[in-house]
Design a protein around this motif. Sequence first.
Motif, mmCIF file in Angstrom:
data_model
loop_
_atom_site.group_PDB
_atom_site.id
_atom_site.type_symbol
_atom_site.label_atom_id
_atom_site.label_comp_id
_atom_site.label_asym_id
_atom_site.label_seq_id
_atom_site.Cartn_x
_atom_site.Cartn_y
_atom_site.Cartn_z
ATOM 1 N N GLY A 99 0.807 -1.217 0.000
ATOM 2 C CA GLY A 99 0.000 0.000 0.000
ATOM 3 C C GLY A 99 0.839 1.264 0.000
ATOM 4 O O GLY A 99 0.466 2.270 -0.606
ATOM 5 N N LEU A 152 -8.283 1.544 -0.915
ATOM 6 C CA LEU A 152 -7.170 0.895 -0.237
ATOM 7 C C LEU A 152 -5.875 1.710 -0.219
ATOM 8 O O LEU A 152 -5.169 1.719 0.783
ATOM 9 C CB LEU A 152 -6.903 -0.477 -0.888
ATOM 10 C CG LEU A 152 -8.030 -1.514 -0.742
ATOM 11 C CD1 LEU A 152 -7.695 -2.770 -1.520
ATOM 12 C CD2 LEU A 152 -8.272 -1.845 0.725
ATOM 13 N N ILE A 153 -5.556 2.374 -1.319
ATOM 14 C CA ILE A 153 -4.275 3.087 -1.395
ATOM 15 C C ILE A 153 -4.348 4.447 -0.712
ATOM 16 O O ILE A 153 -3.415 4.877 -0.043
ATOM 17 C CB ILE A 153 -3.828 3.229 -2.865
ATOM 18 C CG1 ILE A 153 -3.587 1.833 -3.454
ATOM 19 C CG2 ILE A 153 -2.582 4.086 -2.987
ATOM 20 C CD1 ILE A 153 -3.281 1.828 -4.928
ATOM 21 N N PHE A 161 -3.239 4.837 2.984
ATOM 22 C CA PHE A 161 -1.794 4.782 3.213
ATOM 23 C C PHE A 161 -1.153 6.136 2.921
ATOM 24 O O PHE A 161 -0.263 6.581 3.656
ATOM 25 C CB PHE A 161 -1.168 3.695 2.332
ATOM 26 C CG PHE A 161 -1.515 2.297 2.745
ATOM 27 C CD1 PHE A 161 -0.860 1.691 3.802
ATOM 28 C CD2 PHE A 161 -2.499 1.583 2.083
ATOM 29 C CE1 PHE A 161 -1.177 0.398 4.194
ATOM 30 C CE2 PHE A 161 -2.824 0.292 2.460
ATOM 31 C CZ PHE A 161 -2.163 -0.302 3.523
ATOM 32 N N ASN A 215 -11.067 -1.824 6.036
ATOM 33 C CA ASN A 215 -10.152 -2.285 4.997
ATOM 34 C C ASN A 215 -9.599 -3.674 5.288
ATOM 35 O O ASN A 215 -9.544 -4.542 4.414
ATOM 36 C CB ASN A 215 -8.973 -1.311 4.845
ATOM 37 C CG ASN A 215 -9.315 -0.150 3.940
ATOM 38 O OD1 ASN A 215 -10.307 -0.182 3.238
ATOM 39 N ND2 ASN A 215 -8.502 0.884 3.964
#
Length: 288
Positions: free
Chosen positions: A82, A97-98, A101, A122
């Motif tokens: 990530g 999801l990314i 991060f 997540n």
Amino acid sequence: MKKTNEIKNKVRLQDAQVLAGGYSPAIRAMEIGAIVSFIALELFLVYRLYNNPHGGPWLLLGAVLLGYLAADFVSGFVHWMGDTWGSTEMPILGKALIRPFREHHVDEKAITRHDFVETNGNNCLISLPVAVAAVSMPLSSSGWVFCASFLGAMIFWVMATNQFHKWSHMDSPPAIIGFLQRVHLILPPAHHRIHHTAPFNKYYCITVGWLNWPLNLVHFFPLAERLVTRVTGLVPREDDIGDEAARALVEAQVAAEAPVVQAAKELLTKATTPEEAPPATATTRPSA
């Protein structure tokens, strides 16, 4: 040290407010569904394991402990992926999801303001395929029971990872959590702080952090990055810290060798270098 400072000065992070705004109602709905599905599957697995004739307390305890260690590695691997690859502009994965991060490196305290759903959704989502595999096992032998228990325990600890992570960023966590952090049974703040030093390229394991030192010793993640770059041509961390800093970091990592490799080379050199012979002692014959 000079090279490290040069890379830190080149780091260019994204806007925190823009990243935080990417948490949409659709993503939240998906996370709620993932949490409900995850809990249902885990409870169903516990129901199937309860009083199974092929199980036992020691087998289950071993599976839980091994699952904890495996979760530490999984947390590190997913965290590395990530942090290192992809972009917030990617469809679905980018926002869901990314983006978290990227946000976490810009505003590491943001996680302490997230509620249960945003903190843990997540991890529940990425654990669902493993949960399905665990509940699908036949449980007809001790081997199957161990495998199912191990997978179930591993994803339980994976789900708990972001909660441990959140507590490591809190200024005043609950007393029992502070104790567990001090004895390093969950992620300690001082240990995790190493990761939050730009350019954010080490100590990825965030369940408990036990595996960070050995993985760092063998340069596990830098070697994995070289492999991915060789196959795909992608530059690690380009979206996270900017192109200039990312390329400078790649050059620095290529020039460096893992400490274990350096030690092996030194031992090999010592083993293959012939020892100097002691100087010959002159002998004199007695005169006849």
